[in-house]
Design an enzyme around this catalytic site. Structure first.
Site, PDB file in Angstrom:
ATOM      1  N   CYS A 123      -4.174  -4.938   2.421  1.00  0.00           N
ATOM      2  CA  CYS A 123      -5.048  -4.009   2.999  1.00  0.00           C
ATOM      3  C   CYS A 123      -4.853  -3.991   4.487  1.00  0.00           C
ATOM      4  CB  CYS A 123      -6.506  -4.386   2.527  1.00  0.00           C
ATOM      5  SG  CYS A 123      -7.833  -3.430   2.969  1.00  0.00           S
TER       6      CYS A 123
ATOM      7  N   HIS B 161      -7.835   0.706  -4.614  1.00  0.00           N
ATOM      8  CA  HIS B 161      -7.650  -0.369  -3.608  1.00  0.00           C
ATOM      9  C   HIS B 161      -7.823  -1.826  -3.940  1.00  0.00           C
ATOM     10  CE1 HIS B 161      -7.225  -0.719   0.669  1.00  0.00           C
ATOM     11  NE2 HIS B 161      -7.847  -1.575   0.764  1.00  0.00           N
TER      12      HIS B 161
ATOM     13  N   ASP C 227      -6.800   4.808  -5.067  1.00  0.00           N
ATOM     14  CA  ASP C 227      -7.351   4.415  -3.934  1.00  0.00           C
ATOM     15  C   ASP C 227      -8.007   5.584  -3.056  1.00  0.00           C
ATOM     16  OD1 ASP C 227      -7.735   3.409  -1.337  1.00  0.00           O
ATOM     17  OD2 ASP C 227      -6.261   2.037  -1.670  1.00  0.00           O
TER      18      ASP C 227
END
Length: 298
Positions: free
Chosen positions: A166, A259, A223
């Site tokens: 991330c 995600h 995502d």
């Protein structure tokens, strides 16, 4: 040798390390990341030397979590770059997974100058009070310091890899353009595009011509933040570059994943994508001569 103890502050340093380290680095989860999912993976310490270390960087004593095979030297090195939650239990576990495969794995707490990322109860508070105040230039310098520390403590800097998740995925791209030492990089669902700011003057799409090593990008098809449009823009930039490392970079997109699909402690975890991505990460490092053993279950 690795000594998992807290060293004293440098003279005149205002950062309160005793308040920051409420528990040993990597021994608890960040408040904003709770509750912890039942699938959380626990990697033991058998055969490892692992714990918190302190790394001098620009007059600051930066905490970091390090794991390596006990009593071994000349180890391949992997930098493990955290999400916005900092170096909590999951990141420490990832370091131990790498160490079990023969790496010296080190995860520096890159938010330490700005405060304790584990103390905020929501992602919004964490972003406002910590993450938005961290300059890319500071991060690059701190990673340089972590690399130097690894080289002085059993690591072989001719075999340096980096991987991040991330927030750390974006940093993985940037550091690969910053450091000539990096041999291979694996970015997990990191930001690729964005408007420049004073603290974040460039994003991965802007640095493809500067990459010093090929990057493997592992991204989720569902995502909503790092979209497939962003991935397509990055792929086009890599393909258009004359840099051989850009052309050698590649993406794997997991259609069923969103995600943070590698984060086994969160509801976003997708086991099939996480395990396949881990195998591809190890194989990428092996292919590009970083080292370690390609292929293991968690």
């Amino acid at each position: 040798m690795l000594k998992p103890e807290v060293e004293s502050l440098v003279p005149g340093q205002t950062f309160d390390r005793r308040r920051f380290v409420k528990t040993a680095l990597g021994s608890a989860f960040a408040a904003a990341a709770l509750p912890v999912a039942a699938e959380t993976i626990k990697t033991d310490f058998k055969g490892l030397t692992a714990g918190e270390v302190t790394i001098p960087s620009g007059g600051f004593n930066m905490p970091a979590y390090c794991a390596q095979p006990e009593g071994k030297k000349n180890l391949p090195v992997v930098l493990v770059i955290s999400e916005i939650f900092g170096v909590h239990e999951h990141i420490a576990d990832v370091c131990r997974r790498f160490a079990k495969l023969g790496f010296l794995a080190i995860a520096p707490e890159l938010f330490a100058r700005q405060g304790d990322p584990g103390s905020f109860g929501t992602i919004q508070e964490l972003q406002a009070n910590i993450i938005s105040k961290v300059p890319d230039a500071q991060v690059m310098g701190d990673l340089d310091a972590a690399v130097a520390w690894a080289g002085a403590n059993g690591g072989d800097l001719n075999r340096l890899g980096i991987t991040g998740f991330c927030w750390g995925g974006r940093i993985t791209w940037l550091y690969t353009a910053h450091s000539k030492r990096v041999k291979a990089a694996v970015a997990w669902y990191g930001q690729l595009v964005g408007a420049p700011t004073a603290l974040k003057p460039r994003n991965p799409v802007d640095i493809v011509n500067d990459l010093h090593a090929p990057v493997l990008g592992l991204y989720g098809g569902k995502d909503a933040g790092i979209t497939q449009e962003h991935v397509g823009t990055m792929k086009a930039a890599l393909a258009a570059s004359a840099n051989p490392n850009a052309k050698a970079s590649t993406f794997v997109v997991y259609p069923e994943a969103g995600h943070a699909f590698h984060a086994d402690y969160r509801p976003s975890y997708v086991e099939s994508a996480a395990k396949d991505g881990w195998q591809k990460c190890l194989a990428w490092f092996k292919e590009h001569k970083v080292g370690g053993s390609a292929g293991t279950d968690y």
